[in-house]
Design a protein around this motif. Structure first.
Motif: not given
Length: 229
Positions: A70-75, A136-155
């Motif tokens: 599975x993957x996360x896509x736009x509605x 600004x908080x996301x810009x401080x992250x040193x790596x991408x989110x660990x869990x499959x699919x989370x990065x797409x929701x956190x845009x």
């Protein structure tokens, strides 16, 4: 903008879904499934597409480990150019403060400042636990989110905070709007325009007669609210 309910604006979304029910594209018996039963069916690969929210990332990674890729896509949009609007997100509180904490307000404030800091939010973002409100908080992250699919929701730049809905301020006679919409999916021969028009009138009548205009004004859309992509 008008401080009135505009349920008819949802018609372009409702009618295609009614069409899916009519042509058999919807999982048989879906009307009788609760949320977890539907998620379990999706995890088994029996549903091709299902609406999701950020906490579903935990569902398909842990609660019901998906057997499909599975993957996360736009509605899906109803026009070739895509949707002109941002996706909405619902702001929820990370922490609650108990009554006993009122005895030590300064200490409580320090705890809240820690958990709501950009640095802490960035770490929780990395661990797929929390979507920061601030880019600004996301810009401080040193790596991408660990869990499959989370990065797409956190845009975050492509999201808009959903405004509160004043339906909790009124008592509406007859069917609630959620139940009215669901009824259209079980009785696909019903006239959606007539059903939604009835809902809209009852809600606006209740709003006009039960809510002080000054209170209602607090729900007005901010003039600078950017909802377009």
């Amino acid at each position: 903008d008008t401080l009135k309910f505009d349920f008819l604006a949802l018609l372009p979304q409702i009618e295609p879904i009614i069409g899916m029910v009519k042509d058999g594209s919807v999982l048989p018996g879906s009307a009788g499934l609760d949320a977890d039963q539907m998620r379990a069916q999706f995890a088994e690969g029996r549903i091709g597409m299902i609406p999701g929210v950020s906490f579903d990332v935990g569902v398909y990674n842990d609660q019901f480990p998906a057997k499909c890729n599975w993957e996360v896509v736009d509605v899906p949009a109803f026009e070739d150019s895509g949707s002109p609007y941002k996706e909405f997100s619902d702001a929820t509180s990370l922490l609650g403060v108990g009554k006993a904490a009122l005895k030590h307000p300064e200490k409580v404030l320090e705890v809240l400042k820690f958990f709501y800091s950009d640095e802490c939010a960035a770490q929780m973002y990395e661990a797929s636990l929390y979507i920061p409100f601030r880019s600004e908080a996301i810009a401080l992250a040193t790596k991408e989110p660990e869990r499959k699919g989370f990065k797409e929701f956190a845009n975050v730049p492509d999201k808009v905070l959903m405004l509160p809905m004043p339906d909790t301020f009124i008592t509406v006679e007859g069917t609630a709007y959620r139940d009215a919409f669901l009824s259209l999916l079980s009785d696909t021969n019903a006239d959606p325009v007539a059903v939604i028009t009835d809902v809209e009138k009852r809600y606006n009548d209740a709003l006009a007669s039960q809510v002080d205009p000054a209170v209602l004004e607090t729900f007005r859309t901010p003039a600078d609210r950017d909802i377009k992509r």
